[in-house]
Design an enzyme around this catalytic site. Structure first.
Site, PDB file in Angstrom:
ATOM      1  N   LYS A 140      65.374  86.795  29.350  1.00 33.10           N
ATOM      2  CA  LYS A 140      63.929  86.839  29.096  1.00 33.10           C
ATOM      3  C   LYS A 140      63.132  87.246  30.332  1.00 33.10           C
ATOM      4  CE  LYS A 140      65.111  85.403  25.095  1.00 33.10           C
ATOM      5  NZ  LYS A 140      65.161  86.318  23.957  1.00 33.10           N
ATOM      6  N   GLU A 183      55.110  81.418  33.788  1.00 30.29           N
ATOM      7  CA  GLU A 183      53.951  82.153  33.275  1.00 30.29           C
ATOM      8  C   GLU A 183      52.746  81.228  33.218  1.00 30.29           C
ATOM      9  OE1 GLU A 183      54.858  83.358  29.285  1.00 30.29           O
ATOM     10  OE2 GLU A 183      55.902  85.182  29.907  1.00 30.29           O
ATOM     11  N   HIS A 225      59.340  74.561  17.204  1.00 39.02           N
ATOM     12  CA  HIS A 225      59.821  75.944  17.313  1.00 39.02           C
ATOM     13  C   HIS A 225      60.568  76.432  16.079  1.00 39.02           C
ATOM     14  CE1 HIS A 225      58.250  75.686  21.263  1.00 39.02           C
ATOM     15  NE2 HIS A 225      59.040  74.682  21.559  1.00 39.02           N
ATOM     16  N   ARG A 253      67.299  91.189  16.110  1.00 37.35           N
ATOM     17  CA  ARG A 253      67.996  90.917  14.844  1.00 37.35           C
ATOM     18  C   ARG A 253      67.028  91.112  13.684  1.00 37.35           C
ATOM     19  NH1 ARG A 253      66.370  85.794  16.986  1.00 37.35           N
ATOM     20  NH2 ARG A 253      64.759  84.922  15.639  1.00 37.35           N
TER      21      ARG A 253
END
Ligand code: MV4
Length: 445
Positions: free
Chosen positions: A116, A200, A235, A291
Site C-alpha cells: 500500500k 497519512e 471494515h 479483483r
C-alpha cells in the site's frame, strides 16, 4: 481460446462465475472443501474436485491442491473470485507457470498495489490526489513524529502490507503516535509478516467512494463510474450503491480519470477497483483492489454490463466490449445478507429450514443458499446479495423495502432485519452517508 475454467472459490461468487462461463460457452470445474460437498456451486459446475478439509487453509487457500485440481480436470484457466487466493500474486504466477490462463490482473500489478505504501507512491507519480503523508514506509518513531508535525494531527498509521482496515492506528498527538508506531509495527509483523507502516493525515468522517475500472489485454483502462460504500461495520461493507448521492458529472469525470491513471500506472489488466476517501468536495486515493468485488453487481446494473463475462473475454485475448466510460443510468443498491445476529453481529451458522426469495421488478439476487442448506461455520457469513434497481434512488429504496420484506430465511438469524431498520433511517434516506454512519446508527438504536 479458453475452454474449461476452474473456479477457485465457493458460495455466491462461484455461482456467479459459473453463470458467466455458461453464457460464454465455457465448461466449469468447481473445487470444494469437505464441508462444501453439498454446495450449489458443486452441483452447478460441470465437474468438481474435493481439495481438502473444511478449514480454508487446508482447502481454498491450498495452492498445491487447487493447481492439482486444475491438472486433474484438464482446466485451462483459473478464476479466483474474491477473497481466498484472489490477490495472491504468488498464486497468480504459479497458475501462469503451469500453463493455465489467470483470469485476473498480472501478478506484478497485484504485487504493486498489494504494497500500500508503494501504491501510494506509484499513483502520486501519476498526479492522482492522495492525503498528505509519508513518502514510503517510516524508518523510525521520530520520523513518524516529524511527518505528523509537518502535516498536522490527527494522523493514521497503516500497514504497508495491510488493506481493508487491518493494522491501522489513529493518533491525535505526538505522544499517542510514539506508542501507536510500535504497536502498529508489531501488529503488522504478526498479521502480514512485514512490519512496514506509513502515515497519512486522518479524516474523521469521510465517505468511501470507489471507482470500477477495467483494462484490456493491452493495458488500456476504462472507468465504469463509482460505488458509494460508506455503510460499513468493522471494515465489512453492508450496503453499496451506485451512483453516489454526492456525485456530480464533474467530480465523476475527475475521479474516473484518477482511477484510470492509477490502473495504467501498474500495467493493470482485467477488473479492478480504485478506492478513494471523499471529504468536503475533495477525493483522495486510498488503495486499489485487484479483483472482482462483492459489490460489482451495482455497477453492472447502472452501466448495463456483465463484468465477469468481460473478465473471461479479456483473459481469452478478446477485446473489451466496453470501449468508453458508460453513462450511468438509474440507481442500484446492494444489501449483503449475512448469517449473523442482526443486533450482536455474532455469526449464526446452521440449517436453513424455510426459504422464500424476493421477486418482482428491479430485484436481482446473487446467492448460493437453498432450503435444507447448512451454512457452515468455517467461512465468511455472506448468504445472499439482494440488489435492487430503480429509475432513481427513491424507487430503489422502495423496491429494497419490498424485496427485503419478501426475503424469508427460516432456521438461522440473518441481517435482513438490520437492513430494514437502516432503510427507515432519515440519514440513509437523505443520502447523508459517511464511514461513521453505522457507529452513529448503532449507538442510537
Ligand atoms: C483512512 C481513514 C481516514 N483517513 N485513511 C479503512 C479501510 C482502509 N482501506 C483504510 N480505511 C480508512 N482509511 C485516512 N487517511 C478512514 C478509514 C476508515 C474507513 C474507510 C472506508 C470505509 C470505512 C472506514 C471505516 C473506518 C476507517
Amino acid at each position: 481460446m479458453l475452454s474449461k475454467v476452474l473456479i477457485a472459490n465457493r458460495g455466491e461468487i462461484a455461482l456467479r462465475i459459473i453463470a458467466a462461463c455458461r453464457e460464454a460457452g465455457l465448461a466449469t470445474v468447481a473445487v470444494h472443501s469437505e464441508a462444501d460437498r453439498d454446495s450449489l456451486h458443486v452441483k452447478m459446475a460441470d465437474e468438481s474436485v474435493c481439495i481438502g478439509p473444511a478449514y480454508a487453509n487446508a482447502s481454498y487457500l491450498n495452492i498445491t491442491a487447487v493447481i492439482a485440481a486444475a491438472e486433474i480436470s484438464g482446466a485451462d484457466a483459473v478464476h479466483p473470485g474474491y477473497g481466498f487466493l484472489a490477490e495472491n500474486a504468488h498464486f497468480a504466477e504459479i497458475v501462469q507457470e503451469c500453463g493455465l490462463t489467470w483470469i485476473g490482473p498480472p501478478p506484478e500489478a497485484i504485487r504493486a498495489m498489494g504494497d500500500k505504501s508503494n501504491a501510494r507512491r506509484t499513483v502520486i507519480a501519476r498526479e492522482v490526489p492522495v492525503l498528505p503523508g509519508s513518502d514510503g514506509p517510516l524508518g523510525s518513531r521520530e520520523e513518524a513524529v516529524a511527518v505528523a508535525e509537518r502535516i498536522g494531527f490527527p494522523v493514521i498509521l497503516k500497514a504497508s502490507a495491510g488493506g481493508g482496515g487491518k493494522g491501522m492506528r489513529v493518533a491525535a498527538d505526538a505522544r499517542e503516535l510514539r506508542s501507536a508506531f510500535d504497536t502498529a509495527r508489531h501488529e503488522a509483523e504478526r498479521a502480514f509478516g512485514v512490519a512496514d507502516v506509513y502515515l497519512e493525515k486522518y479524516l474523521r468522517s469521510p465517505r468511501h467512494i470507489e471507482i470500477q475500472v477495467f483494462a484490456d489485454a493491452a493495458g488500456k483502462a476504462v472507468a465504469l463510474g463509482e460505488r458509494e460504500c460508506s455503510i460499513q461495520r468493522r471494515h465489512q461493507k453492508l450496503i453499496e450503491e451506485a451512483p453516489s448521492p454526492v456525485m456530480t458529472e464533474e467530480l465523476r469525470a475527475q475521479m474516473c480519470t484518477a482511477a484510470v491513471a492509477a490502473a495504467e500506472a501498474v500495467g493493470y489488466v482485467s477488473a479492478g477497483t480504485v478506492e478513494f476517501l471523499y471529504d468536503e468536495g475533495k477525493f483522495y486515493f486510498m488503495e486499489m483492489n485487484t479483483r472482482i468485488q462483492v459489490e460489482h453487481p451495482v455497477t453492472e446494473l447502472v452501466t448495463g454490463t456483465d463484468l465477469v463475462l468481460e473478465q473471461l473475454r479479456v483473459a481469452a485475448g478478446q477485446p473489451l466490449s466496453i470501449r468508453r466510460r458508460p453513462k450511468l443510468s438509474g440507481h442500484a443498491i446492494e444489501f449483503r445478507v449475512n448469517a449473523e445476529d442482526p443486533v450482536t453481529f455474532a455469526p449464526a451458522p446452521g440449517e436453513i429450514t424455510e426459504l422464500a426469495f424476493p421477486v418482482g421488478p428491479g430485484v436481482r439476487m446473487e446467492t448460493h443458499i437453498y432450503r435444507g442448506y447448512r451454512v457452515p461455520p468455517y467461512y465468511d457469513s455472506l448468504l445472499a446479495k439482494v440488489i435492487v434497481f430503480g429509475a432513481d434512488r427513491r424507487e430503489a429504496i422502495r423496491r429494497a423495502k419490498r424485496a427485503l420484506a419478501m426475503f424469508r430465511v427460516g432456521g438461522i438469524k440473518t441481517s435482513i432485519p438490520l437492513h430494514l431498520r437502516i432503510l427507515d433511517d432519515p440519514d440513509f434516506v437523505e443520502g447523508r452517508l459517511s464511514t461513521s454512519f453505522m457507529e452513529r446508527f448503532l449507538r442510537e438504536a
